[in-house]
Structures are given as structure tokens and as C-alpha cells.
Design an enzyme around this catalytic site. Structure first.
Site, PDB file in Angstrom:
ATOM      1  N   LYS A  54      10.004  -2.342  -7.875  1.00 29.20           N
ATOM      2  CA  LYS A  54       9.147  -2.622  -9.043  1.00 29.20           C
ATOM      3  C   LYS A  54       9.320  -1.568 -10.132  1.00 29.20           C
ATOM      4  CE  LYS A  54       5.810  -4.213  -5.587  1.00 29.20           C
ATOM      5  NZ  LYS A  54       5.736  -3.238  -4.498  1.00 29.20           N
ATOM      6  N   ASP A  97       9.259  -4.591   0.964  1.00 29.36           N
ATOM      7  CA  ASP A  97       8.655  -4.470  -0.372  1.00 29.36           C
ATOM      8  C   ASP A  97       8.398  -2.988  -0.662  1.00 29.36           C
ATOM      9  OD1 ASP A  97       6.919  -6.115  -2.582  1.00 29.36           O
ATOM     10  OD2 ASP A  97       5.942  -4.214  -2.067  1.00 29.36           O
TER      11      ASP A  97
HETATM   12  N1  NDP Z   1       1.812  -4.499  -6.376  1.00 31.87           N
HETATM   13  C1  NDP Z   1       0.832  -3.654  -6.111  1.00 31.87           C
HETATM   14  O1  NDP Z   1       0.148  -3.159  -6.997  1.00 31.87           O
HETATM   15  C2  NDP Z   1       0.563  -3.286  -4.710  1.00 31.87           C
HETATM   16  C3  NDP Z   1       1.463  -3.646  -3.741  1.00 31.87           C
HETATM   17  N2  NDP Z   1       1.244  -3.340  -2.423  1.00 31.87           N
HETATM   18  C4  NDP Z   1       2.247  -3.803  -1.449  1.00 31.87           C
HETATM   19  O2  NDP Z   1       1.587  -4.585  -0.444  1.00 31.87           O
HETATM   20  C5  NDP Z   1       1.837  -4.009   0.831  1.00 31.87           C
HETATM   21  C6  NDP Z   1       0.691  -4.300   1.774  1.00 31.87           C
HETATM   22  O3  NDP Z   1      -0.534  -3.850   1.216  1.00 31.87           O
HETATM   23  P1  NDP Z   1      -1.295  -2.531   1.687  1.00 31.87           P
HETATM   24  O4  NDP Z   1      -1.977  -1.954   0.517  1.00 31.87           O
HETATM   25  O5  NDP Z   1      -0.357  -1.640   2.377  1.00 31.87           O
HETATM   26  O6  NDP Z   1      -2.433  -3.057   2.649  1.00 31.87           O
HETATM   27  P2  NDP Z   1      -2.489  -3.959   3.971  1.00 31.87           P
HETATM   28  O7  NDP Z   1      -3.528  -4.985   3.739  1.00 31.87           O
HETATM   29  O8  NDP Z   1      -1.140  -4.352   4.396  1.00 31.87           O
HETATM   30  O9  NDP Z   1      -3.150  -2.970   5.024  1.00 31.87           O
HETATM   31  C7  NDP Z   1      -2.486  -1.851   5.533  1.00 31.87           C
HETATM   32  C8  NDP Z   1      -3.459  -1.160   6.483  1.00 31.87           C
HETATM   33  O10 NDP Z   1      -3.753  -2.019   7.576  1.00 31.87           O
HETATM   34  C9  NDP Z   1      -3.419  -1.372   8.808  1.00 31.87           C
HETATM   35  N3  NDP Z   1      -2.842  -2.401   9.702  1.00 31.87           N
HETATM   36  C10 NDP Z   1      -1.633  -3.005   9.595  1.00 31.87           C
HETATM   37  N4  NDP Z   1      -1.469  -3.903  10.577  1.00 31.87           N
HETATM   38  C11 NDP Z   1      -2.601  -3.868  11.325  1.00 31.87           C
HETATM   39  C12 NDP Z   1      -3.008  -4.564  12.480  1.00 31.87           C
HETATM   40  N5  NDP Z   1      -2.243  -5.467  13.077  1.00 31.87           N
HETATM   41  N6  NDP Z   1      -4.255  -4.264  12.995  1.00 31.87           N
HETATM   42  C13 NDP Z   1      -5.049  -3.357  12.414  1.00 31.87           C
HETATM   43  N7  NDP Z   1      -4.691  -2.665  11.290  1.00 31.87           N
HETATM   44  C14 NDP Z   1      -3.478  -2.921  10.765  1.00 31.87           C
HETATM   45  C15 NDP Z   1      -2.438  -0.274   8.448  1.00 31.87           C
HETATM   46  O11 NDP Z   1      -2.541   0.827   9.315  1.00 31.87           O
HETATM   47  P3  NDP Z   1      -1.278   1.441  10.148  1.00 31.87           P
HETATM   48  O12 NDP Z   1      -0.196   1.762   9.169  1.00 31.87           O
HETATM   49  O13 NDP Z   1      -1.873   2.646  10.807  1.00 31.87           O
HETATM   50  O14 NDP Z   1      -0.894   0.389  11.128  1.00 31.87           O
HETATM   51  C16 NDP Z   1      -2.925   0.130   7.059  1.00 31.87           C
HETATM   52  O15 NDP Z   1      -3.994   1.024   7.151  1.00 31.87           O
HETATM   53  C17 NDP Z   1       2.077  -2.539   0.492  1.00 31.87           C
HETATM   54  O16 NDP Z   1       2.647  -1.791   1.546  1.00 31.87           O
HETATM   55  C18 NDP Z   1       2.938  -2.663  -0.724  1.00 31.87           C
HETATM   56  O17 NDP Z   1       4.266  -3.010  -0.364  1.00 31.87           O
HETATM   57  C19 NDP Z   1       0.112  -2.660  -2.060  1.00 31.87           C
HETATM   58  C20 NDP Z   1      -0.802  -2.252  -2.986  1.00 31.87           C
HETATM   59  C21 NDP Z   1      -0.657  -2.538  -4.392  1.00 31.87           C
HETATM   60  O1  LIG Z   2       0.585   0.280  -4.270  1.00 30.24           O
HETATM   61  C1  LIG Z   2       0.898  -0.140  -5.383  1.00 30.24           C
HETATM   62  O2  LIG Z   2       1.860  -0.895  -5.524  1.00 30.24           O
HETATM   63  C2  LIG Z   2       0.115   0.249  -6.561  1.00 30.24           C
HETATM   64  O3  LIG Z   2       0.512   0.008  -7.646  1.00 30.24           O
HETATM   65  C3  LIG Z   2      -1.193   0.907  -6.454  1.00 30.24           C
HETATM   66  O4  LIG Z   2      -1.630   1.153  -5.210  1.00 30.24           O
HETATM   67  C4  LIG Z   2      -1.265   2.119  -7.383  1.00 30.24           C
HETATM   68  O5  LIG Z   2      -0.053   2.796  -7.339  1.00 30.24           O
HETATM   69  C5  LIG Z   2      -2.352   3.036  -7.046  1.00 30.24           C
HETATM   70  O6  LIG Z   2      -2.093   4.091  -6.578  1.00 30.24           O
HETATM   71  C6  LIG Z   2      -3.737   2.597  -7.263  1.00 30.24           C
HETATM   72  O7  LIG Z   2      -4.632   3.611  -7.066  1.00 30.24           O
END
Ligand code: NDP
Ligand SMILES: O=C(O)C(=O)[C@@H](O)[C@H](O)C(=O)CO
Length: 278
Positions: free
Chosen positions: A78, A48
Site C-alpha cells: 500500500k 497483505d
Molecule cells: N488498510 C488498513 O488501514 C488496515 C489494514 N490491516 C490489515 O488487515 C490485517 C488484519 O487486521 P488486524 O488489524 O491485524 O486485526 P485482526 O482482526 O486480524 O486481529 C488480529 C488479532 O487477533 C488475534 N488472533 C488471530 N487469530 C486468532 C484466533 N484464531 N483466535 C484468537 N485470536 C486470534 C491476533 O493475535 P496473535 O497474533 O497473538 O495470534 C491479533 O491480536 C492486518 O494484519 C493488515 O494486513 C489492518 C489494519 C488497518
Molecule cells: O494497519 C494499517 O494498515 C493502518 O493503516 C493503521 O493501523 C494505521 O497505520 C494506524 O496505525 C492507526 O493507528
């Protein structure tokens, strides 16, 4: 490279999506190729990304280097907010960066009601889907009124809605609306972005101890048992393995209910009704 036996979810357009993948928000461009290769080697097949993550080209490079047949991968990107008035141009630019002929899923990233352009963007995605270059289309961060506008004006139901969703923010009303309309739920921030005390909550640690799993695995398993599609982000290969090692146990009804009880309607990300970043 052998794929993990991740279950698929069937979308409302009949297409299938692996229920678990890797998200690459906040993965630095310079690190992305290595991290996506790691994930593919571990057995992930669903990635993603998004225009705004600034790492589409590196995701594409990893895909090309992996040699994995295109049909065995599921790639999402996206449409960013500032491109809502030119969805086709933005899509073509994303495809050029990814080096792909087709994405599996293309999403309108935020509704940005203040812009008033989400409906036009959605119509653009419908045309892209009709051209065959996006196999499925959906939205992200859409609340009920934002979804209703698309349904009322196009009759084309998004295949997914990607929303902030984790035990501290369970979005029950929105999930019920999506279920009623056949819209699959993708959880972003499935681990609450690592920003909370969720991993220490007794409802999580008790289940982790009972099943010999980590708190992260319990939370991710809770999502799977709610039929949610997840792509936890990690840059660490050992956590990619950990996050996918959730297929060999089942939370009991009591454990699910205890985690359901953690809902605090607490969002860590922006409010979709007001978020207007360009
Ligand atoms: N559509 C939208 O607006 C958004 C979409 N997204 C999508 O969703 C995905 C996932 O969400 P995200 O915001 O990244 O948050 P997550 O809930 O996936 O959390 C990520 C965090 O958790 C840590 N982590 C991952 N696995 C573990 C584990 N097994 N134990 C402890 N800590 C862990 C990572 O650290 P480390 O990397 O150090 O392991 C990082 O700090 C994004 O990468 C993106 O693709 C995200 C935000 C907004
Ligand atoms: O991560 C994403 O997909 C987002 O849209 C958000 O995290 C956004 O880009 C952002 O930065 C919010 O502060």
C-alpha cells in the site's frame, strides 16, 4: 509446500484474488520472515503488507526463500499517506524492498481528505497498473464520497476497498455502494483486532458449538459467506492453521442473521474522514 484450497474471488478487472490470506500489520520486522514462511508452509498464498508496516523487505525475503513460483502468490502492499504526491517513487521503493518485479495489488492506504492528494495518487496507481507492475489496483479506508471522487474524475473503478469490517462494524451502506460499483470488499480487523468481547458473544459461541469450531473460525466463516476477502493477522502457526480451517462447514441462514444482528457500528481503528497521520 502445498497450497490450501482457498477459493478465489474474481475482481472487476478479471483478475483473481485468494479470499483468505495473512495480514502482517504489527508483525515485527525481526519476526516477519519466519511468520510468512510459516504461513506459506501452512498453505497460505496471499500476504497483505504495507509500506507503513515496515516489514516489506522481510516479506520479500520469505517469498524468495520459499521457492514458491511467483505466479502462485498474491502479494498486496500500500501507498502510505505521506507518499501520495509521489506514488511512482513510493511504489518503486516498495518493490525494491519486496524484491519483486510486480505486485498483485497496490492500494492507496487512506483517503486523507485533508491533504487533497488522493485523486492524484489514484491517477498514479492507474499509470502503475498500465505499466503492468501492479496487476490490480484499489483503495483502502475510502468512504462513499472518497470513492465517488475517483469514479467521477477517472472512470477507473478500484478493484477493492479494504476497510475495517467485522460483526461489530458491518459498514452496510458502504458495502452496498461497493457492490453496486463492482468493488470487492477486503476486511481489515476481521476479528475486530482481538480488542472486543466478540469471541464471547452468544451468537458466536452458539454457532461455534453447533459446528465444532472456534469463535474465531465462526467469525471468519461469516466473512467468507458475505463474499469478503480476509487476511487475519496472527504470529502463531497453530492459529494460521485454525484461521484457514473454515472451508468445511457452512453457517446457516439463521446463524448468519444472528451475527448480522451484532452490528454496533463500532470502529476500533481511526475515522477515515479525519485520519491524517503522515
Ligand atoms: N488498510 C488498513 O488501514 C488496515 C489494514 N490491516 C490489515 O488487515 C490485517 C488484519 O487486521 P488486524 O488489524 O491485524 O486485526 P485482526 O482482526 O486480524 O486481529 C488480529 C488479532 O487477533 C488475534 N488472533 C488471530 N487469530 C486468532 C484466533 N484464531 N483466535 C484468537 N485470536 C486470534 C491476533 O493475535 P496473535 O497474533 O497473538 O495470534 C491479533 O491480536 C492486518 O494484519 C493488515 O494486513 C489492518 C489494519 C488497518
Ligand atoms: O494497519 C494499517 O494498515 C493502518 O493503516 C493503521 O493501523 C494505521 O497505520 C494506524 O496505525 C492507526 O493507528
Amino acid at each position: 509446500m502445498t497450497a490450501l484450497p482457498i477459493p478465489n474471488i474474481t475482481l472487476n478487472d478479471g483478475k483473481q484474488i485468494p479470499q483468505l490470506g495473512l495480514g502482517v500489520f504489527l508483525v515485527e520486522p525481526g519476526e516477519t520472515e519466519r511468520i510468512v514462511i510459516d504461513a506459506l508452509e501452512v498453505g497460505y498464498r496471499h500476504i497483505d503488507t504495507a509500506r507503513i508496516y515496515d516489514n516489506e523487505a522481510e516479506v520479500g525475503a520469505a517469498i524468495a526463500k520459499s521457492g514458491i513460483p511467483r505466479d502462485e502468490l498474491f502479494i498486496t502492499t500500500k501507498l502510505w499517506n505521506s507518499d501520495q504526491e509521489d506514488p511512482l517513487g513510493a511504489f518503486n521503493a516498495s518493490m525494491d524492498r519486496l524484491g519483486l518485479e510486480r505486485v498483485d495489488l497496490y492500494l492507496v492506504h487512506w483517503p486523507v481528505p485533508e491533504f487533497g492528494t488522493a485523486l492524484g495518487a489514484w491517477k498514479g496507481l492507474i499509470e502503475i497498473a498500465e505499466s503492468g507492475r501492479a496487476t490490480s489496483i484499489g483503495v483502502s479506508n475510502f468512504e462513499i464520497p472518497h470513492l465517488q471522487e475517483l469514479l467521477d474524475n477517472t472512470g477507473i473503478v478500484p478493484a477493492v476497498n479494504q476497510i475495517e469490517l467485522h460483526p461489530l462494524n458491518q459498514r452496510r451502506e458502504l458495502r452496498a455502494f461497493c457492490r453496486e460499483h463492482g468493488i470487492a470488499i477486503e476486511a481489515w480487523g476481521p476479528l475486530a483486532q482481538g480488542k472486543s468481547d466478540l469471541f464471547e458473544r452468544p451468537e458466536i459461541t452458539a454457532a461455534a458449538a453447533a459446528h465444532g469450531k472456534t469463535p474465531a473460525q465462526v467469525i471468519l466463516r461469516w466473512h467468507l459467506q458475505h463474499d469478503t476477502i480476509i487476511f487475519p493477522k496472527t504470529t502463531r502457526r497453530e492459529r494460521m492453521v485454525e484461521n484457514a480451517d473454515i472451508l468445511d462447514f457452512e453457517l446457516t441462514a439463521a446463524e448468519m442473521a444472528a451475527i448480522d444482528g451484532l452490528d454496533a457500528q463500532h470502529n476500533f481503528g481511526p475515522d477515515p474522514s479525519t485520519f491524517n497521520r503522515r
